[in-house]
Design a protein around this motif. Structure first.
Motif, PDB file in Angstrom:
ATOM      1  N   GLY A 174      22.133 -24.664 -66.431  1.00  0.00           N
ATOM      2  CA  GLY A 174      23.368 -25.167 -65.856  1.00  0.00           C
ATOM      3  C   GLY A 174      24.104 -26.028 -66.865  1.00  0.00           C
ATOM      4  O   GLY A 174      23.664 -26.203 -67.999  1.00  0.00           O
ATOM      5  N   THR A 175      25.221 -26.591 -66.447  1.00  0.00           N
ATOM      6  CA  THR A 175      26.018 -27.438 -67.325  1.00  0.00           C
ATOM      7  C   THR A 175      25.452 -28.857 -67.360  1.00  0.00           C
ATOM      8  O   THR A 175      24.596 -29.217 -66.550  1.00  0.00           O
ATOM      9  N   PHE A 176      25.964 -29.646 -68.277  1.00  0.00           N
ATOM     10  CA  PHE A 176      25.539 -31.049 -68.362  1.00  0.00           C
ATOM     11  C   PHE A 176      25.895 -31.784 -67.072  1.00  0.00           C
ATOM     12  O   PHE A 176      25.097 -32.587 -66.568  1.00  0.00           O
ATOM     13  N   ALA A 177      27.074 -31.514 -66.515  1.00  0.00           N
ATOM     14  CA  ALA A 177      27.479 -32.156 -65.262  1.00  0.00           C
ATOM     15  C   ALA A 177      26.539 -31.757 -64.122  1.00  0.00           C
ATOM     16  O   ALA A 177      26.176 -32.586 -63.282  1.00  0.00           O
ATOM     17  N   ASP A 178      26.141 -30.484 -64.096  1.00  0.00           N
ATOM     18  CA  ASP A 178      25.165 -30.051 -63.100  1.00  0.00           C
ATOM     19  C   ASP A 178      23.877 -30.859 -63.244  1.00  0.00           C
ATOM     20  O   ASP A 178      23.277 -31.296 -62.262  1.00  0.00           O
ATOM     21  N   PHE A 179      23.481 -31.030 -64.479  1.00  0.00           N
ATOM     22  CA  PHE A 179      22.192 -31.668 -64.781  1.00  0.00           C
ATOM     23  C   PHE A 179      22.145 -33.115 -64.327  1.00  0.00           C
ATOM     24  O   PHE A 179      21.213 -33.533 -63.641  1.00  0.00           O
ATOM     25  N   TRP A 209      26.592 -39.715 -76.155  1.00  0.00           N
ATOM     26  CA  TRP A 209      27.081 -39.378 -74.814  1.00  0.00           C
ATOM     27  C   TRP A 209      28.589 -39.188 -74.773  1.00  0.00           C
ATOM     28  O   TRP A 209      29.120 -38.484 -73.897  1.00  0.00           O
ATOM     29  N   HIS A 210      29.309 -39.817 -75.702  1.00  0.00           N
ATOM     30  CA  HIS A 210      30.777 -39.697 -75.731  1.00  0.00           C
ATOM     31  C   HIS A 210      31.226 -38.235 -75.795  1.00  0.00           C
ATOM     32  O   HIS A 210      32.326 -37.898 -75.327  1.00  0.00           O
ATOM     33  N   GLU A 211      30.413 -37.388 -76.378  1.00  0.00           N
ATOM     34  CA  GLU A 211      30.787 -35.992 -76.582  1.00  0.00           C
ATOM     35  C   GLU A 211      30.504 -35.119 -75.365  1.00  0.00           C
ATOM     36  O   GLU A 211      30.870 -33.935 -75.357  1.00  0.00           O
ATOM     37  N   TYR A 212      29.879 -35.675 -74.336  1.00  0.00           N
ATOM     38  CA  TYR A 212      29.399 -34.852 -73.232  1.00  0.00           C
ATOM     39  C   TYR A 212      30.040 -35.150 -71.880  1.00  0.00           C
ATOM     40  O   TYR A 212      30.102 -34.275 -71.027  1.00  0.00           O
ATOM     41  N   PHE A 213      30.484 -36.382 -71.665  1.00  0.00           N
ATOM     42  CA  PHE A 213      31.032 -36.757 -70.367  1.00  0.00           C
ATOM     43  C   PHE A 213      32.529 -36.473 -70.297  1.00  0.00           C
ATOM     44  O   PHE A 213      33.290 -36.925 -71.150  1.00  0.00           O
ATOM     45  N   THR A 214      32.950 -35.753 -69.279  1.00  0.00           N
ATOM     46  CA  THR A 214      34.375 -35.657 -68.998  1.00  0.00           C
ATOM     47  C   THR A 214      34.777 -36.935 -68.258  1.00  0.00           C
ATOM     48  O   THR A 214      33.921 -37.671 -67.746  1.00  0.00           O
ATOM     49  N   SER A 215      36.066 -37.220 -68.164  1.00  0.00           N
ATOM     50  CA  SER A 215      36.516 -38.444 -67.514  1.00  0.00           C
ATOM     51  C   SER A 215      36.105 -38.465 -66.041  1.00  0.00           C
ATOM     52  O   SER A 215      35.701 -39.506 -65.510  1.00  0.00           O
ATOM     53  N   GLU A 216      36.193 -37.313 -65.370  1.00  0.00           N
ATOM     54  CA  GLU A 216      35.849 -37.249 -63.951  1.00  0.00           C
ATOM     55  C   GLU A 216      34.351 -37.490 -63.742  1.00  0.00           C
ATOM     56  O   GLU A 216      33.944 -38.266 -62.866  1.00  0.00           O
ATOM     57  N   ARG A 238      32.319 -40.928 -61.968  1.00  0.00           N
ATOM     58  CA  ARG A 238      31.294 -40.828 -60.923  1.00  0.00           C
ATOM     59  C   ARG A 238      29.971 -41.441 -61.384  1.00  0.00           C
ATOM     60  O   ARG A 238      29.319 -42.170 -60.647  1.00  0.00           O
ATOM     61  N   TYR A 239      29.619 -41.149 -62.627  1.00  0.00           N
ATOM     62  CA  TYR A 239      28.361 -41.685 -63.166  1.00  0.00           C
ATOM     63  C   TYR A 239      28.391 -43.213 -63.202  1.00  0.00           C
ATOM     64  O   TYR A 239      27.412 -43.870 -62.834  1.00  0.00           O
ATOM     65  N   MET A 240      29.504 -43.784 -63.639  1.00  0.00           N
ATOM     66  CA  MET A 240      29.596 -45.238 -63.770  1.00  0.00           C
ATOM     67  C   MET A 240      29.606 -45.936 -62.419  1.00  0.00           C
ATOM     68  O   MET A 240      29.139 -47.067 -62.288  1.00  0.00           O
TER      69      MET A 240
END
Length: 253
Positions: A120-125, A226-233, A237-239
Motif C-alpha cells: 500500500g501507500t505510505f498514507a495507507d501504512f 519524513w519531509h519527503e513523504y507526508f502530504t499536507s493533508e 491528520r498525523y499531527m
C-alpha cells in the motif's frame, strides 16, 4: 482487496514471548525502526571487540526475543535482550531508544514493504493497524517517558537523533547505566565499528537479517527524511494525533 496485509499476525497485536525474566536481565527496547538494532550492535561490539559482528552472529550476544526465546533459558550470565514490547514494568533494566515518530514510520514503511508484509501507500501504512502491532508510536514513547519519570534507575532514555550527533557520549551513558567496565578506548572502538556507514558495509558483506529473503536493513539512518513523504493533508491528520508527544520529545513540527 485490502491495501495492507500481514502474513503471520493478521494485524493482531503481537504477544510478548513467554520467558523467565531474571533479576539482572537488560532489555533493549524501542518502537520498530527507531535505533534498537544500532544499540544491539554497539553492545555486541563492546562484548566481543575481537569479533566481526554481523547479522550472522548478533544473536549470540544480544538476542532478539522473537527469534531466540526458546533458547534464552540456556544462556548463562547477564542477558541483553532485544524487544519491541513496551512492558517496562516487567523489565529489570531497560535501554530505551526513541526517534522522531515521523522518521520511524518512513523507515518502518520501507522495511515492511521490502519484506512484503505490507502492500500500500505510505498514507495507507501510517494509519493502518500494522503500525500498532506493539502499540502506536505515541503510546510506546509516552509510556516509556512516564515510566522513566517514576523509575529513573530502571530505564535509560536514548534519543536517536542525539545518538547521531554525539555517539560517543551516548555510548558512555549506556555503559555507565549498565555499570559495564569499559574504558574510553573500548567505547570509541565499539562506536566506530557500530557507525551507520560501517554497519551498512558489514550488511553488504555478510548479508542482512534473512539470507533467503534479502532486504537492506540499514537503509538511510538520517533524520528529517519524513519531509519527503507526508502530504499536507496526511501531515495535518498525523499531527492532530501525535503533535503533543512530538513536542514533548523535542521534535519540531
Amino acid at each position: 482487496m485490502s491495501s495492507y496485509w500481514v502474513e503471520e499476525s493478521r494485524l493482531q497485536k503481537r504477544a510478548l514471548p513467554e520467558i523467565r525474566i531474571r533479576p539482572n536481565d537488560v532489555f533493549i527496547v524501542s518502537y520498530p525502526k527507531s535505533g534498537n538494532t544500532w544499540v544491539r550492535f554497539l553492545l555486541a561490539n563492546l562484548f566481543a571487540p575481537e569479533k566481526q559482528i554481523s547479522f550472522r552472529n548478533i544473536e549470540d550476544y544480544v538476542p532478539n526475543i522473537y527469534k531466540s526465546s526458546a533458547t534464552l533459558e540456556e544462556r548463562e550470565g547477564r542477558r541483553y535482550i532485544k524487544t519491541h514490547h513496551p512492558c517496562y514494568d516487567l523489565y529489570p533494566k531497560t535501554v530505551y531508544i526513541y526517534r522522531d515518530g515521523r522518521d520511524a514510520l518512513v523507515s518502518y514503511y520501507h522495511y515492511a514493504t521490502g519484506k512484503k508484509v505490507f502492500a500500500g501507500t505510505f498514507a495507507d501504512f501510517i494509519f493502518s493497524p500494522f503500525v500498532e502491532q506493539f502499540s502506536s508510536w505515541k503510546e510506546h514513547v509516552t509510556s516509556a517517558l512516564d515510566f522513566a519519570s517514576e523509575h529513573p534507575d530502571r530505564i535509560l532514555m536514548l534519543q536517536y537523533e542525539e545518538m547521531l550527533r554525539q555517539p560517543l557520549a551516548c555510548a558512555a551513558r549506556v555503559t555507565a547505566f549498565l555499570e559495564m567496565e569499559c574504558d574510553e578506548r573500548a567505547i570509541a572502538q565499539a562506536v566506530e565499528k557500530s557507525s551507520f556507514d560501517r554497519l551498512k558495509r558489514v550488511e553488504q558483506t555478510f548479508g542482512g537479517e534473512n539470507l533467503i529473503k534479502p532486504l537492506t536493513f540499514f537503509r538511510s539512518g538520517k533524520s528529517g527524511q519524513w519531509h519527503e513523504y507526508f502530504t499536507s493533508e496526511v501531515y495535518e491528520r498525523y499531527m492532530q494525533e501525535n503533535g503533543a508527544i512530538l513536542r514533548r520529545v523535542g521534535c519540531q513540527p
